[in-house]
Write an enzyme that holds these catalytic residues in place. Structure first.
Site, short mmCIF file in Angstrom:
data_model
loop_
_atom_site.label_atom_id
_atom_site.label_comp_id
_atom_site.label_asym_id
_atom_site.label_seq_id
_atom_site.Cartn_x
_atom_site.Cartn_y
_atom_site.Cartn_z
N GLU A 76 41.18 26.06 20.47
CA GLU A 76 41.77 26.65 19.28
C GLU A 76 43.17 26.08 19.05
O GLU A 76 43.76 25.47 19.96
CB GLU A 76 41.85 28.17 19.45
N HIS A 91 39.78 23.12 15.03
CA HIS A 91 39.45 23.13 16.46
C HIS A 91 38.27 22.23 16.76
O HIS A 91 37.41 21.99 15.91
CB HIS A 91 39.25 24.57 16.99
N ASP A 150 30.65 23.55 25.24
CA ASP A 150 31.16 24.90 25.45
C ASP A 150 30.02 25.92 25.57
O ASP A 150 28.86 25.60 25.28
CB ASP A 150 32.13 25.30 24.32
C1 GLP Z 1 32.09 26.38 17.02
C2 GLP Z 1 31.80 25.34 18.08
C3 GLP Z 1 32.33 23.98 17.68
C4 GLP Z 1 31.88 23.64 16.27
C5 GLP Z 1 32.42 24.67 15.32
C6 GLP Z 1 32.04 24.38 13.88
O1 GLP Z 1 33.35 26.90 17.09
N1 GLP Z 1 32.36 25.70 19.34
O2 GLP Z 1 31.87 23.01 18.61
O3 GLP Z 1 32.34 22.35 15.92
O4 GLP Z 1 31.88 25.92 15.69
O5 GLP Z 1 30.77 24.92 13.62
P1 GLP Z 1 29.87 24.56 12.38
O6 GLP Z 1 29.31 23.21 12.68
O7 GLP Z 1 28.82 25.62 12.38
O8 GLP Z 1 30.73 24.56 11.19
#
Ligand code: GLP
Length: 264
Positions: free
Chosen positions: A143, A138, A67
């Protein structure tokens, strides 16, 4: 789903790096699906370390990120392109021409989404897709409520996700409201999916997607439909799992089987 519960965050990162290096070692032109966020950082550090010590090369590896925020220039410090360059592509020996992220600054976002899907197909599909998980379940920026068959498209971020990700920005106001994200259907096309989760903050989402029903309200639960998913958890992220003893029992047997298959 293969649920692997490990003692520490470091072990989760090392195990994920092992899976990636085993793939790239046997298939140097492998196609990796990559994630951003705090979760994969330890894995990326491990990959960079192995690369800099000559244990592995990524020079012929192709990558597709899940993304990208809409509206941030590619060079913006909080763009996912900058994140990947800083944490993996530059310190590793990746060929930037082979590293793909959605074009979040395109004037025609819908065209950019279609092109991204086409580029993945042209590359032969994703061999291994790395995933984190949001606190609301998600994956990528799909979402809750996202179609389980969705393809790459523009999504509006929830306030929960914007708040969770605000730590990477100076203030919540600066967190974009839109992102281009691979869809859940696009993610399910990968040949092997490796989801990492660490910390108590992810325990509820992990319980919901591993042991709950398949539902668009928990996008990661769609992974139950995929034939090859590896879930790597630390103890805290696994702490709400009802069947954790069983997963550990299965894992012990699996490891014994793998050891007995290794050449003497
Ligand atoms: C964002 C990204 C996801 C990721 C999520 C969790 O929303 N788009 O790909 O898995 O954050 O992030 P973190 O690993 O910082 O908890």
């Amino acid at each position: 789903m293969r649920v692997v519960i490990l003692d520490s965050e470091q072990e989760v990162s090392q195990r994920a790096a092992n899976l990636i290096c085993e793939l790239v070692g046997s298939k140097p032109d492998a196609v990796l699906g990559l994630a951003t966020g705090g979760t994969p950082l330890g894995t990326y550090r491990e990959l960079v370390d192995r690369c800099q010590t000559g244990q592995i090369s990524f020079s012929t590896t192709t990558t597709f990120n899940l993304d990208e925020y809409v509206g941030l220039d590619a060079d913006h410090p909080q763009s996912y392109r900058s994140f990947m360059r800083q944490n993996l592509f530059e310190p590793g020996d990746f060929n930037f021409d082979r590293c793909h992220l959605p074009a979040g600054c395109s004037r025609d976002l819908s065209q950019a989404c279609q092109s991204y899907e086409a580029e993945i197909v042209d590359a032969g599909g994703i061999d291994l897709q790395l995933l984190g998980i949001g606190t609301d379940g998600h994956i990528a920026f799909n979402e809750p409520g996202s179609s389980l068959a969705s393809r790459t498209r523009v999504k509006a971020l929830t306030e929960q996700t914007r708040t969770d990700n605000a730590r990477f920005f100076d203030s919540l106001d600066q967190v974009p409201t839109l992102a281009i994200t691979m869809g859940i259907g696009s993610i399910l096309d990968a040949r092997h999916i490796v989801l990492l989760a660490m910390g108590a903050g992810k325990a509820s989402a992990v319980r919901a997607f591993v042991e709950g029903p398949i539902t668009a309200q928990v996008p990661a639960s769609a992974l139950q439909l995929h034939p090859r998913v590896t879930v790597l958890l630390d103890q805290a992220a696994a702490s709400w799992l009802v069947r954790r003893d069983y997963y550990q029992h299965v894992e012990n047997i699996q490891r014994q089987l793998e050891q007995s298959e290794e050449p003497a």
